[in-house]
Motif scaffolding. Structure first.
Motif, PDB file in Angstrom:
ATOM      1  N   CYS A   1       0.849  -1.189   0.000  1.00  0.00           N
ATOM      2  CA  CYS A   1       0.000   0.000   0.000  1.00  0.00           C
ATOM      3  C   CYS A   1       0.889   1.246   0.000  1.00  0.00           C
ATOM      4  CB  CYS A   1      -0.886   0.005   1.237  1.00  0.00           C
ATOM      5  SG  CYS A   1      -1.796   1.552   1.413  1.00  0.00           S
TER       6      CYS A   1
ATOM      7  N   CYS B   1      -0.003   3.144   3.725  1.00  0.00           N
ATOM      8  CA  CYS B   1       0.375   2.569   5.019  1.00  0.00           C
ATOM      9  C   CYS B   1       1.460   1.500   4.904  1.00  0.00           C
ATOM     10  CB  CYS B   1      -0.854   2.059   5.764  1.00  0.00           C
ATOM     11  SG  CYS B   1      -1.772   0.789   4.892  1.00  0.00           S
TER      12      CYS B   1
ATOM     13  N   CYS C   1      -5.388  -2.246  -0.685  1.00  0.00           N
ATOM     14  CA  CYS C   1      -5.013  -2.360   0.724  1.00  0.00           C
ATOM     15  C   CYS C   1      -6.234  -2.736   1.555  1.00  0.00           C
ATOM     16  CB  CYS C   1      -4.435  -1.039   1.213  1.00  0.00           C
ATOM     17  SG  CYS C   1      -4.039  -1.055   2.963  1.00  0.00           S
TER      18      CYS C   1
ATOM     19  N   CYS D   1      -6.711   0.430   4.299  1.00  0.00           N
ATOM     20  CA  CYS D   1      -7.180   1.768   3.917  1.00  0.00           C
ATOM     21  C   CYS D   1      -7.845   1.805   2.542  1.00  0.00           C
ATOM     22  CB  CYS D   1      -6.036   2.782   3.999  1.00  0.00           C
ATOM     23  SG  CYS D   1      -4.821   2.577   2.694  1.00  0.00           S
TER      24      CYS D   1
HETATM   25 ZN   LIG Z   1      -3.152   1.093   3.182  1.00  0.00          ZN
END
Ligand SMILES: [Zn+2]
Ligand SMILES: Nc1nc2c(ncn2[C@@H]2O[C@H](COP(=O)(O)OP(=O)(O)OP(=O)(O)O)[C@@H](O)[C@H]2O)c(=O)[nH]1
Ligand SMILES: [Mg+2]
Ligand SMILES: [Zn+2]
Ligand SMILES: [Zn+2]
Ligand SMILES: [Zn+2]
Lengths: 115, 252
Positions: A73, A76, A88, A91
């Motif tokens: 991702c 993150c 992801c 998120c």
């Molecule tokens: Zn993420």
């Protein structure tokens, strides 16, 4: 078979480096090839064996590092499992490829007086 | 010391390069990109299997955009000029890039075609690549976006079998959707496969035959066109980046 055109670019590049460094015989080329680069390592080796004759790479060996794909991702940094949906799970952002599409000439080992 | 052949030559030296083997193509693609940006044209690299419906989609696009957008195209073709003839007949200014035995277009071939292209005032410029789901994706041509056509007759598993092509796609056009009632084609399965190989997967369903979905595709294209303010005066666009060519550039 595009592996032939990749080998042609590779040998051009090696010839250029040899001219710059006053190099002569090439002993080994180190490549990094990603599994998602679209280049088949076996086909690349066959193409190289055919094309290297009567070039500066005549008799040279190809040392190839293959690179497994990895996705993470961008926000993150969480890594994704192989074969997973490329989004992801935390998120929701689309994943970004971290490695696996390399078609890289890393290093040339050649006989050369000045580097 | 040379470990390979044991020749004992002490002058084997490692030369670090650490560069993409296709860096020459990348540089040429960057040059093409500045041509496209200079002309304020949206360049699309259209890829897909042989017969996936690339030319048919462009014909349908021309029909839907008639009077609204000026379209141009170059078609990579092994031996014939058939696609360019079809596109010209549909109202898209077109030329052929004869590739001979090459299985993909590269940035140099596209650049040559650009410099001989009969028109400099196109809104959208399509590069119809050679029909092939493998290597066209490896070569940057200077396009703003990659679009991959996948026809419903090819099967839902193609994204998983040819991940490199779909990973590089900005959009997938699922083509020939008028045939779905005659096939066991599972649209959900192809969407799931795409989600596993294409980050931010985006797919539009189109039929060149019926015109279904072509408006959504035109909308997708319109959204990507450069803002008018970014389009410099045409007369200066071409040589704004100051390069040398072996031939002259009269205004055509
Ligand atoms: Zn993420
Ligand atoms: N039923 C149906 N047939 C289509 C559609 N689009 C294309 N075809 C047919 O599919 C065949 C191939 O179409 P083309 O547009 O030539 O495909 P292409 O991808 O440009 O082919 P190449 O350039 O040769 O790789 C033709 O026989 C078309 O009539 C469609 O929307 N519906
Ligand atoms: Mg075609
Ligand atoms: Zn190819
Ligand atoms: Zn140019
Ligand atoms: Zn020029």
């Amino acid at each position: 078979m595009h592996e032939y055109s990749i080998v042609a670019s590779l040998i051009d590049r090696v010839q250029h480096e040899a001219a710059v460094h006053g190099g002569s015989r090439v002993h080994r080329l180190h490549l990094k090839i990603g599994e998602l680069s679209g280049v088949e390592v076996d086909l690349l080796k066959t193409a190289f064996d055919t094309f290297r004759e009567r070039t500066i790479c005549d008799g040279a060996e190809l040392a190839i590092d293959t690179v497994a794909p990895a996705w993470a991702c961008p926000a993150c940094n969480q890594c994704l499992a192989a074969g997973a949906v490329l989004r992801c799970s935390t998120c929701g952002r689309p994943a970004r490829m971290v490695q696996g599409d390399e078609i890289i000439l890393e290093r040339i080992e050649m006989e050369a007086p000045d580097v | 010391m040379c470990e390979t052949c044991g020749c004992g030559d002490p002058e084997i030296v490692p030369i670090e390069v650490q560069e993409r083997i296709l860096s020459d193509n990348d540089a040429q693609a960057g040059h093409n990109r500045s041509h496209f940006e200079g002309l304020g044209v949206l360049a699309i690299n259209l890829m897909g299997s042989p017969g996936a419906g690339k030319t048919a989609v462009l014909e349908a696009t021309a029909k839907a955009a008639a009077g609204r957008l000026k379209l141009g195209a170059v078609s990579g073709d092994l031996a014939t000029e058939r696609d360019a003839d079809r596109l010209n007949a549909a109202g898209i200014v077109s030329s052929t890039i004869t590739t001979g035995s090459a299985c993909h277009l590269d940035a140099r071939l596209v650049h040559h075609a650009l410099h001989h292209f009969p028109s400099n005032d196109r809104d959208i410029f399509f590069i119809e690549n050679v029909g092939n789901l493998v290597c066209p994706a490896i070569y940057d041509l200077g396009q703003a976006a990659n679009v991959v056509t996948l026809s419903v007759t090819e099967g839902e598993d193609k994204p998983l079998k040819y991940p490199v092509m779909f990973q590089k796609a900005d959009l997938v056009l699922l083509t020939k959707t008028d045939l779905i009632p005659h096939l066991d084609f599972d649209v959900g399965a192809v969407e799931d496969a795409l989600a596993r190989v294409m980050p931010g997967a985006r797919m539009l369903k189109v039929s060149a035959r019926t015109g279904d979905g072509i408006d959504a595709w035109l909308h997708w294209l319109q959204e990507r066109r450069p803002e008018p303010a970014e389009r410099p005066p045409k007369a200066h666009a071409h040589h704004g980046h100051g390069h040398q060519h072996g031939h002259s550039h009269e205004q055509r």
